[in-house]
Scaffold this motif. Sequence first.
Motif: not given
Length: 94
Positions: A64-82
């Motif tokens: 398995a390998m991550v996609t650009p969509k995963a990289e975008e998700m990581f950028l927003r993850l903390n804000d989404d969790i907050d």
Amino acid sequence: MLKKIQEDISLASRHIEVIRAVAGHQPIGIIKLSELLNVPQHRIRYSLRVLEGSGYIRASSAGAMVTPKAEEMFLRLNDDIDEIIRIVSRMKQV
């Protein structure tokens, strides 16, 4: 009613844990992920299937390998969790 929400959050947490492990060790297979995360292989397989279906990872012959969509998700993850925490906090105040 809230039991289902707890289960969904637990499952989402596992999916995030899997995608982080994939990002940190890619390409990586099911057996290695299972050992790394101490999660049964059938649960890893399910998470990978969900993440691939959602476009966050892709399968390769090496694993398995991550996609650009995963990289975008990581950028927003903390804000989404907050935001989720804010919503749940408001529920608590009612």
